[in-house]
Design a protein around this motif. Structure first.
Motif, PDB file in Angstrom:
ATOM      1  N   GLU A  75       0.829  -1.210   0.000  1.00 31.58           N
ATOM      2  CA  GLU A  75       0.000   0.000   0.000  1.00 31.58           C
ATOM      3  C   GLU A  75       0.866   1.265   0.000  1.00 31.58           C
ATOM      4  O   GLU A  75       0.466   2.288  -0.550  1.00 31.58           O
ATOM      5  CB  GLU A  75      -0.975  -0.011   1.184  1.00 31.58           C
ATOM      6  CG  GLU A  75      -2.058  -1.106   1.090  1.00 31.58           C
ATOM      7  CD  GLU A  75      -2.944  -1.005  -0.153  1.00 31.58           C
ATOM      8  OE1 GLU A  75      -3.540   0.062  -0.385  1.00 31.58           O
ATOM      9  OE2 GLU A  75      -3.030  -1.994  -0.921  1.00 31.58           O
ATOM     10  N   PHE A 102     -11.305  13.068  -9.545  1.00 34.55           N
ATOM     11  CA  PHE A 102     -11.549  11.846  -8.779  1.00 34.55           C
ATOM     12  C   PHE A 102     -10.236  11.146  -8.416  1.00 34.55           C
ATOM     13  O   PHE A 102      -9.981  10.844  -7.254  1.00 34.55           O
ATOM     14  CB  PHE A 102     -12.464  10.902  -9.560  1.00 34.55           C
ATOM     15  CG  PHE A 102     -12.573   9.539  -8.948  1.00 34.55           C
ATOM     16  CD1 PHE A 102     -13.192   9.368  -7.714  1.00 34.55           C
ATOM     17  CD2 PHE A 102     -12.047   8.427  -9.587  1.00 34.55           C
ATOM     18  CE1 PHE A 102     -13.281   8.114  -7.133  1.00 34.55           C
ATOM     19  CE2 PHE A 102     -12.135   7.167  -9.005  1.00 34.55           C
ATOM     20  CZ  PHE A 102     -12.745   7.010  -7.780  1.00 34.55           C
TER      21      PHE A 102
ATOM     22  N   ARG B   2     -11.905  12.313   3.413  1.00 37.35           N
ATOM     23  CA  ARG B   2     -11.857  13.065   2.168  1.00 37.35           C
ATOM     24  C   ARG B   2     -11.949  12.137   0.966  1.00 37.35           C
ATOM     25  O   ARG B   2     -12.631  12.435  -0.016  1.00 37.35           O
ATOM     26  CB  ARG B   2     -10.554  13.858   2.115  1.00 37.35           C
ATOM     27  CG  ARG B   2     -10.732  15.295   1.686  1.00 37.35           C
ATOM     28  CD  ARG B   2      -9.408  16.026   1.787  1.00 37.35           C
ATOM     29  NE  ARG B   2      -8.742  16.075   0.491  1.00 37.35           N
ATOM     30  CZ  ARG B   2      -9.081  16.922  -0.470  1.00 37.35           C
ATOM     31  NH1 ARG B   2     -10.077  17.757  -0.298  1.00 37.35           N
ATOM     32  NH2 ARG B   2      -8.438  16.927  -1.617  1.00 37.35           N
ATOM     33  N   THR B   3     -11.290  10.984   1.097  1.00 37.62           N
ATOM     34  CA  THR B   3     -11.365   9.984   0.029  1.00 37.62           C
ATOM     35  C   THR B   3     -12.813   9.603  -0.232  1.00 37.62           C
ATOM     36  O   THR B   3     -13.254   9.512  -1.376  1.00 37.62           O
ATOM     37  CB  THR B   3     -10.596   8.713   0.450  1.00 37.62           C
ATOM     38  OG1 THR B   3      -9.355   9.113   1.002  1.00 37.62           O
ATOM     39  CG2 THR B   3     -10.381   7.803  -0.721  1.00 37.62           C
ATOM     40  N   LYS B   5     -15.414  11.321   0.296  1.00 38.63           N
ATOM     41  CA  LYS B   5     -16.125  12.405  -0.380  1.00 38.63           C
ATOM     42  C   LYS B   5     -15.966  12.283  -1.903  1.00 38.63           C
ATOM     43  O   LYS B   5     -16.936  12.365  -2.651  1.00 38.63           O
ATOM     44  CB  LYS B   5     -15.592  13.759   0.101  1.00 38.63           C
ATOM     45  CG  LYS B   5     -16.360  14.945  -0.437  1.00 38.63           C
ATOM     46  CD  LYS B   5     -15.678  16.263  -0.111  1.00 38.63           C
ATOM     47  CE  LYS B   5     -14.760  16.680  -1.233  1.00 38.63           C
ATOM     48  NZ  LYS B   5     -14.089  17.972  -1.014  1.00 38.63           N
ATOM     49  N   PHE B   6     -14.723  12.040  -2.328  1.00 34.44           N
ATOM     50  CA  PHE B   6     -14.478  11.916  -3.772  1.00 34.44           C
ATOM     51  C   PHE B   6     -15.178  10.698  -4.355  1.00 34.44           C
ATOM     52  O   PHE B   6     -15.710  10.747  -5.466  1.00 34.44           O
ATOM     53  CB  PHE B   6     -12.970  11.846  -4.050  1.00 34.44           C
ATOM     54  CG  PHE B   6     -12.288  13.169  -3.913  1.00 34.44           C
ATOM     55  CD1 PHE B   6     -12.415  14.124  -4.916  1.00 34.44           C
ATOM     56  CD2 PHE B   6     -11.533  13.476  -2.802  1.00 34.44           C
ATOM     57  CE1 PHE B   6     -11.796  15.351  -4.794  1.00 34.44           C
ATOM     58  CE2 PHE B   6     -10.911  14.704  -2.670  1.00 34.44           C
ATOM     59  CZ  PHE B   6     -11.042  15.646  -3.668  1.00 34.44           C
ATOM     60  N   LEU B   7     -15.175   9.606  -3.590  1.00 32.53           N
ATOM     61  CA  LEU B   7     -15.840   8.391  -4.070  1.00 32.53           C
ATOM     62  C   LEU B   7     -17.336   8.618  -4.236  1.00 32.53           C
ATOM     63  O   LEU B   7     -17.936   8.212  -5.238  1.00 32.53           O
ATOM     64  CB  LEU B   7     -15.610   7.250  -3.079  1.00 32.53           C
ATOM     65  CG  LEU B   7     -14.252   6.562  -3.135  1.00 32.53           C
ATOM     66  CD1 LEU B   7     -14.054   5.692  -1.901  1.00 32.53           C
ATOM     67  CD2 LEU B   7     -14.134   5.709  -4.383  1.00 32.53           C
ATOM     68  N   GLN B   9     -18.935  11.467  -4.588  1.00 32.63           N
ATOM     69  CA  GLN B   9     -19.181  12.422  -5.670  1.00 32.63           C
ATOM     70  C   GLN B   9     -19.199  11.692  -7.021  1.00 32.63           C
ATOM     71  O   GLN B   9     -20.102  11.860  -7.825  1.00 32.63           O
ATOM     72  CB  GLN B   9     -18.039  13.424  -5.658  1.00 32.63           C
ATOM     73  CG  GLN B   9     -18.383  14.768  -6.220  1.00 32.63           C
ATOM     74  CD  GLN B   9     -17.258  15.744  -5.918  1.00 32.63           C
ATOM     75  OE1 GLN B   9     -16.073  15.380  -5.943  1.00 32.63           O
ATOM     76  NE2 GLN B   9     -17.602  16.987  -5.638  1.00 32.63           N
ATOM     77  N   LYS B  10     -18.209  10.837  -7.207  1.00 30.31           N
ATOM     78  CA  LYS B  10     -18.087  10.101  -8.458  1.00 30.31           C
ATOM     79  C   LYS B  10     -19.277   9.156  -8.637  1.00 30.31           C
ATOM     80  O   LYS B  10     -19.895   9.113  -9.705  1.00 30.31           O
ATOM     81  CB  LYS B  10     -16.784   9.302  -8.437  1.00 30.31           C
ATOM     82  CG  LYS B  10     -16.680   8.268  -9.507  1.00 30.31           C
ATOM     83  CD  LYS B  10     -16.023   7.003  -8.967  1.00 30.31           C
ATOM     84  CE  LYS B  10     -16.302   5.815  -9.812  1.00 30.31           C
ATOM     85  NZ  LYS B  10     -16.605   4.610  -9.078  1.00 30.31           N
ATOM     86  N   PRO B 217      -3.717   4.059  -3.311  1.00 26.85           N
ATOM     87  CA  PRO B 217      -3.630   3.670  -1.899  1.00 26.85           C
ATOM     88  C   PRO B 217      -4.976   3.697  -1.180  1.00 26.85           C
ATOM     89  O   PRO B 217      -5.013   3.780   0.034  1.00 26.85           O
ATOM     90  CB  PRO B 217      -2.663   4.705  -1.315  1.00 26.85           C
ATOM     91  CG  PRO B 217      -2.735   5.872  -2.225  1.00 26.85           C
ATOM     92  CD  PRO B 217      -3.107   5.366  -3.572  1.00 26.85           C
ATOM     93  N   ILE B 218      -6.063   3.588  -1.901  1.00 26.96           N
ATOM     94  CA  ILE B 218      -7.393   3.656  -1.293  1.00 26.96           C
ATOM     95  C   ILE B 218      -7.576   2.523  -0.280  1.00 26.96           C
ATOM     96  O   ILE B 218      -7.041   1.433  -0.450  1.00 26.96           O
ATOM     97  CB  ILE B 218      -8.463   3.557  -2.412  1.00 26.96           C
ATOM     98  CG1 ILE B 218      -9.817   3.998  -1.905  1.00 26.96           C
ATOM     99  CG2 ILE B 218      -8.546   2.146  -2.976  1.00 26.96           C
ATOM    100  CD1 ILE B 218     -10.818   4.184  -3.029  1.00 26.96           C
TER     101      ILE B 218
END
Lengths: 248, 372
Positions: A75, A102, B2-3, B5-7, B9-10, B217-218
């Motif tokens: 990771e 994104f 924050r991740t 949020k982007f997910l 939104q998409k 790195p999600i």
């Protein structure tokens, strides 16, 4: 170019049952280098690359990418690399801008960074007018260039490109390689697989995989000398003829 | 965070750009709730009746008119012999044949009893069972009327008579729509929830974008949450549309509080969406995901107590229903809508649903592998 190794691979192997897809490969890649990873279909290039990106767990051998171990720190590796897969992998039903936002977002980039860099990248790609168009409506060449820009948007140390120019016209391929050179000049290490032997000539060093093993590794000019060939095409043919397996 | 949020939104952008998802969200609930309750009805009407009246007496005519005055039976034909009626039945034109013997009136008056013969076409078991039950109760009714007229009841009846009076609690008029509509709502949420989410991750696998996600790195639970939350919101929107239709089209207003319905549905949706995501992580293409989710939904719905009562299932089937989220949802929504149950009544079900949600989503996160 420094002498620091950003990728070092030692005896890396991947088996699927009895099939040895990647057979004890070893090599090092230096910072800022353009490293060409050649081989016929089914030679094991993509599998090797997927192991280095932390997408596939190696069966044995050692490898570090950006100083991180591929087994345990996969990771962390992902934070430091960009990757452009063989399959086009931007979202076709999102716009150019939304795709950039994104991917930059999930790499944890700030809104300000994203906004400023998006403008710059769109300008470089001459896509400013298409920023709000769905990616699905763009021609393939543009899509590929956009995918590359997205892969290096978060400013990784290394970028892995898996046949990035497949199915793209010669002019676009030329432009694409200009982008690769520019990225390399900015200190990004390029790890690229390709089927086009003229592209192999653009690489700093080239490795050629046959049946899961690396059969040759050197600069294009040294390889031509070693195999007594006029072009990389001939070098490749001489080596690839020995192959016993193909993808069918 | 924050991740995520982007997910989200998409994911929401993609949903609102996909006309087929929007169609599913709005058209499916409307059609299911407007069409199915009228058709999926346990009441049997318009049973085709053939009567063979050998007696042709006042009583036999009275019996026949009593039967045909209900709207359950359609007098298809009078026939002269049972043989004729049988032929009609074989041809599917008749559901029930009633044969009244020649000395019906005489026997009834003289002996206080007279046989009638009932032949039922049992190809459709439910229809046959209910039809003959209706007819028998009409005949029984007729019988007691005749007895009342002919037999002078002594002041103290020598026969003990037990009269059964039934009252249908919670659904006094036995309106099947009150029973079916909440159930269909349950099926709707299950179908849309499980299949939309099942198709989602696997679609990313098919088009190859999952690879690009996996190389970032999600965190795995962020990715799953990013898929779960949008469909959870959609599920609640569908529930709202469904409840609105139940009110506008059938006048069904839940006796219990809306808060209870939404709280339980929210948990329930987490569970079914978790199931869908789990299917999505273990399959490789949309066909596989679709087939598996349809297989499971089919089993869940048929063993969910919507069409048949769970209490009348054999022991092994009842054991299976303990692992069937649909059974709990059908039960709870009927409790709240018809009986007005509150949080205290459904607390055990909430707990069970919570366990379902945690297990299925945990399993989905576990089985989603960023590295093969």
């Amino acid at each position: 170019m420094s002498n620091e190794n950003v990728i070092s691979v030692d005896g890396l192997t991947k088996r699927f049952g009895h099939f040895v897809a990647v057979d004890h490969i070893s090599f090092d890649v230096k910072r800022g280098e353009i490293f060409g990873f050649l081989g016929a279909n089914g030679a094991g290039k993509t599998t090797a690359m997927r192991m280095l990106c932390g997408l596939s767990l190696p069966t044995e051998g050692k490898a570090t990418v950006a100083g991180f171990d591929v087994y345990t720190q996969n990771e962390q590796i992902k934070k430091n690399i960009g990757y452009m897969s063989q399959k086009f992998s931007l979202y076709e039903n999102l716009t150019v801008k939304e795709n950039i936002r994104f991917y930059a977002g999930i790499y944890g980039k700030s809104d300000q960074f994203i906004r400023q860099k998006t403008e710059k990248v769109l300008e470089q790609l001459h896509l400013t007018n298409e920023a709000d168009k769905l990616v699905g409506s763009l021609p393939l060449g543009w899509k590929q260039k956009l995918a590359f820009s997205v892969a290096i948007f978060h400013e990784p140390g290394i970028v892995f490109l898996d046949e990035p120019t497949g199915g793209v016209d010669p002019v676009t391929r030329r432009e694409f390689w200009n982008m690769i050179y520019e990225a390399a000049a900015n200190g990004i290490t390029i790890f690229v697989t390709t089927h086009y032997m003229d592209e192999a000539e653009y690489c700093g060093r080239v490795s050629i995989m046959v049946d899961g093993r690396i059969e040759a590794l050197d600069t294009p000019s040294m390889l031509k000398q070693q195999f007594d060939a006029a072009s990389m095409d001939q070098v490749f043919l001489k080596l690839a003829r020995k192959a016993e397996r193909s993808d069918n | 965070m924050r991740t995520l949020k982007f997910l989200l939104q998409k994911e929401f952008r993609q949903i609102f750009r996909d006309p087929s998802i929007l169609r599913i969200i709005f058209v499916v609930p409307i059609i299911q709730l407007l069409v199915l309750p009228w058709a999926a009805d346990y009441e049997i009407k318009n049973l085709k009746l053939s009567i063979i009246d050998h007696d042709r007496s006042t009583y036999s005519r009275q019996l026949i008119s009593k039967i045909t005055s209900t709207n359950y039976f359609l007098l298809e034909e009078y026939s002269d012999s049972f043989h004729d009626s049988e032929e009609e039945m074989e041809g599917g034109k008749v559901d029930i044949a009633l044969e009244i013997p020649a000395d019906f009136e005489r026997d009834l008056v003289r002996d206080n009893e007279a046989p009638v013969f009932l032949a039922v076409n049992a190809v459709n078991g439910v229809k046959a069972g209910l039809g003959s039950a209706y007819l028998q109760s009409i005949i029984r009714d007729f019988n007691s009327e005749v007895r009342a007229k002919w037999i002078q009841m002594p002041r103290f009846s020598p026969e003990l008579n037990i009269e059964v009076v039934t009252a249908n609690w919670f659904n006094p008029s036995m309106n099947y729509k009150f029973f079916m509509v909440p159930g269909i709502l349950a099926v709707l949420l299950t179908m849309v929830g499980a299949s939309l989410s099942a198709l989602n991750i696997v679609k990313e696998k098919e088009i190859g974008t999952i690879e690009q996600i996996n190389v970032t790195p999600i965190r795995k639970h962020h990715f799953i949450l990013g898929k779960l939350i949008p469909f959870w919101v959609l599920g609640l929107v569908i529930l709202t549309i469904g409840l609105a239709i139940a009110w506008l089209a059938y006048g069904i207003v839940p006796l219990g509080s809306m808060l209870v319905i939404y709280a339980f549905s929210a948990l329930y949706l987490l569970a079914v969406l978790g199931l869908g995501l789990l299917i999505s992580t273990i399959t490789h293409n949309q066909q596989q995901a679709m087939l598996i989710s349809f297989f499971l939904i089919m089993v869940f719905v048929l063993l969910g107590g919507l069409y048949t009562s769970i209490d009348s299932m054999p022991g092994w089937a009842r054991a299976i229903t303990h692992f069937n989220p649909v059974a709990y949802f059908v039960e709870v929504i009927r409790m709240v809508v018809l009986k007005g149950s509150g949080f205290a009544d459904i607390a055990p079900y909430m707990l069970i649903m919570f366990v379902f949600a945690i297990t299925l989503n945990g399993w989905a996160i576990y089985s989603y592998k960023k590295r093969s």
